[in-house]
Design a protein around this motif. Structure first.
Motif, PDB file in Angstrom:
ATOM      1  N   LYS A 153      45.534  55.508  51.015  1.00 12.54           N
ATOM      2  CA  LYS A 153      45.499  55.128  52.430  1.00 12.54           C
ATOM      3  C   LYS A 153      44.800  53.782  52.621  1.00 12.54           C
ATOM      4  O   LYS A 153      45.268  52.922  53.382  1.00 12.54           O
ATOM      5  CB  LYS A 153      44.784  56.217  53.228  1.00 12.54           C
ATOM      6  CG  LYS A 153      44.638  55.933  54.717  1.00 12.54           C
ATOM      7  CD  LYS A 153      45.951  56.075  55.443  1.00 12.54           C
ATOM      8  CE  LYS A 153      45.761  55.967  56.952  1.00 12.54           C
ATOM      9  NZ  LYS A 153      47.039  56.110  57.679  1.00 12.54           N
ATOM     10  N   ASP A 182      51.701  54.088  53.693  1.00  9.61           N
ATOM     11  CA  ASP A 182      52.041  54.943  54.822  1.00  9.61           C
ATOM     12  C   ASP A 182      52.213  56.390  54.374  1.00  9.61           C
ATOM     13  O   ASP A 182      51.933  57.318  55.126  1.00  9.61           O
ATOM     14  CB  ASP A 182      53.343  54.470  55.469  1.00  9.61           C
ATOM     15  CG  ASP A 182      53.273  53.008  55.868  1.00  9.61           C
ATOM     16  OD1 ASP A 182      52.533  52.695  56.806  1.00  9.61           O
ATOM     17  OD2 ASP A 182      53.953  52.183  55.221  1.00  9.61           O
ATOM     18  N   LEU A 221      48.013  60.394  56.327  1.00 14.46           N
ATOM     19  CA  LEU A 221      48.843  59.834  55.270  1.00 14.46           C
ATOM     20  C   LEU A 221      50.017  60.780  55.045  1.00 14.46           C
ATOM     21  O   LEU A 221      49.819  61.964  54.758  1.00 14.46           O
ATOM     22  CB  LEU A 221      48.017  59.690  53.988  1.00 14.46           C
ATOM     23  CG  LEU A 221      48.687  59.092  52.751  1.00 14.46           C
ATOM     24  CD1 LEU A 221      49.062  57.625  52.977  1.00 14.46           C
ATOM     25  CD2 LEU A 221      47.752  59.208  51.540  1.00 14.46           C
TER      26      LEU A 221
END
Length: 276
Positions: free
Chosen positions: A172, A177, A214
């Protein structure tokens, strides 16, 4: 049809367990591998992708390697053009950003062709298949500029990762993403006594990712036997990318029946538990 993808394909968070089904992205590399054994352009990689989308797949994945031993550059651009006719489905390109991946990001963006997700995989150039995830902090500095480059072109980035809960914060922090959890260890343990222990590790990793917003994808050696159980045990999986097993099944069943059966496996994972 399972509706998962939105116009802002980078921003949506991992879904709470039980609220949204996992998307199926079909990896068509093995179709290209078979085609490349002759000079007849059959079987057609483009037609395979189209048939899988018609059967209900929510995405197509390719993993072009520098030696083009399966997916070729032309395949990438032709499939991207096809995806314009499937605006609710996603195009995912896997590969090593330190090799040949990023020029596809550049060229597709320049041509106005869709690319929704890049999955960064730490393969060597001659590697037989993906067999490990990124390592942190070792890989952080070389990944960060490539993640930023993809983001500048509106492309979501997923990092191929081993199921290590403690590594999710680093993924992260570098700007990912999503992560794609490397599931070979689960596939190997599926019929043995270590299955529950291995599944617990994946579940813990998925929870660690969800806790920091995440997203979680998964892939490698998932098949019709082990997929439902994995999705029941591992919360919030947004997408599974399946190639080898799915294409092998399609040799016997055809693309339509095979994709629909994988979607059945996904649906079963999200079905309410039967009561006595």
């Amino acid at each position: 049809m399972i509706a998962l993808f939105h116009s802002d394909h980078r921003s949506h968070p991992p879904h709470p367990p039980g609220t949204q089904k996992t998307a199926l992205s079909v990896n068509v590399n093995k179709v290209a591998l078979l085609r490349n054994t002759r000079h007849l352009d059959i079987p057609s990689v483009l037609r395979a992708a189209e048939l899988c989308l018609q059967a209900g797949a929510q995405g197509i994945t390719v993993h072009p390697r520098p030696d083009e031993r399966h997916i070729r550059s032309d395949d990438v651009y032709e499939i991207a053009a096809l995806m314009k006719d499937w605006p609710h489905c996603e195009f995912n390109i896997e590969g090593n950003p330190l090799q040949n991946l990023m020029h596809f990001v550049r060229d597709l963006s320049a041509r106005g062709l869709p690319l929704h997700q890049c999955t960064f995989v730490p393969d060597s150039e001659g590697q037989f298949t993906s067999d490990h995830g990124w390592s942190f902090p070792q890989d952080a500095e070389r990944l960060k500029p490539h993640i930023e480059y993809a983001h500048a072109r509106g492309v979501r980035v997923s990092l191929f990762m081993d199921p290590l809960p403690e590594a999710m914060a680093a993924a992260k922090a570098v700007g990912a993403d999503r992560v794609e959890l490397y599931t070979e260890s689960y596939a190997q343990a599926w019929s043995g006594p270590e299955k529950n222990k291995v599944l617990s590790q994946f579940a813990q990793t998925a929870r660690a990712a969800a806790a920091i917003n995440l997203g979680v994808n998964a892939g490698h050696d998932l098949n019709r036997d082990n997929l439902s159980e994995f999705l029941r045990a591992v919360p919030g999986v947004l997408e599974v990318s399946i190639g080898h097993a799915l294409i092998a099944d399609a040799l016997e069943l055809g693309y339509d029946a095979t994709v629909k059966d994988y979607l059945r496996c996904i649906n079963e994972a999200f079905a309410p538990a039967a009561t006595a």
